[in-house]
Scaffold this motif. Structure first.
Motif, mmCIF file in Angstrom:
data_model
loop_
_atom_site.group_PDB
_atom_site.id
_atom_site.type_symbol
_atom_site.label_atom_id
_atom_site.label_comp_id
_atom_site.label_asym_id
_atom_site.label_seq_id
_atom_site.Cartn_x
_atom_site.Cartn_y
_atom_site.Cartn_z
ATOM 1 N N LEU A 150 0.809 -1.218 0.000
ATOM 2 C CA LEU A 150 0.000 0.000 0.000
ATOM 3 C C LEU A 150 0.843 1.269 0.000
ATOM 4 N N LEU A 178 -2.159 4.681 4.633
ATOM 5 C CA LEU A 178 -1.659 3.557 3.845
ATOM 6 C C LEU A 178 -0.405 2.953 4.488
ATOM 7 N N SER A 231 -0.225 -0.874 5.880
ATOM 8 C CA SER A 231 0.736 -1.773 5.221
ATOM 9 C C SER A 231 1.359 -2.767 6.191
#
Length: 203
Positions: free
Chosen positions: A162, A176, A180
């Protein structure tokens, strides 16, 4: 920065292992301690070698229903009843992944920057630290499911990094980065008990 981050991880995880060492139910685990050191070494080594984290350690979890009144009660006693407690404690429902970003290893390829492949490790049939037998305070056997096999599970699955998704929004980029740490749900191939099994979607 690199050494401080890596060594602080070792110190934090070692403190948890020491606390486990004083627990009559669990005890200190050299395997867990070695895995903690290896994880920090992986971070430090990649930063020194590539100035990048090409291989990331990730985590996935699914809520486990054991399909048996006795096993569900044992899981509640060991791992807790809430989703948050199970997320941290239920080893039967956890998978740990080493996810490699393919583009970082093959920079001249036409592969998308976010594509990765991951190898996962999990376990099943664990209802105690070393065996599936438990005793009460008087030393009497309160739980005995030594008939259930404890076994390892290995997984192979695609993944999405991500952090490689481009965005100019700082808030989204931060989100993100946090997400991740978790393996993106995808199909997976499991190898356990000498057999292969396909999962349509692995959490």
């Amino acid at each position: 920065r690199i050494w401080l981050g890596g060594l602080s991880g070792v110190v934090y995880q070692t403190a948890l292992e020491v606390m486990d060492g004083f627990s009559t139910e669990w005890g200190f685990s050299w395997g867990d301690f070695s895995a903690n050191v290896a994880g920090s070494a992986l971070l430090v080594g990649q930063e020194l070698a590539w100035d990048d984290q090409r291989i990331k350690i990730k985590f996935s979890f699914h809520k486990n229903n054991y399909g048996d009144v006795q096993l569900n009660q044992r899981a509640n006693d060991l791992y807790g009843k809430t989703l948050a407690q199970r997320l941290i404690k239920d080893y039967n429902a956890q998978t740990y992944w080493a996810s490699a970003n393919l583009k970082s290893f093959l920079p001249k390829s036409n592969l998308p920057a976010w594509l990765g492949m991951a190898v996962g490790y999990g376990a099943e049939g664990m209802y105690g630290a070393r065996n599936n037998v438990a005793k009460d305070k008087e030393g009497n056997i309160a739980f005995d499911r030594s008939d259930l096999k404890r076994y390892r599970q290995w997984y192979f699955a695609p993944d999405i990094d991500l952090t490689k998704i481009k965005t100019n929004k700082k808030g989204i980029r931060f989100l993100l980065t946090v997400l991740s740490a978790f393996k993106f749900p995808t199909p997976s191939l499991e190898f356990s008990n000498g057999k292969f099994k396909v999962h349509a979607l692995h959490f």
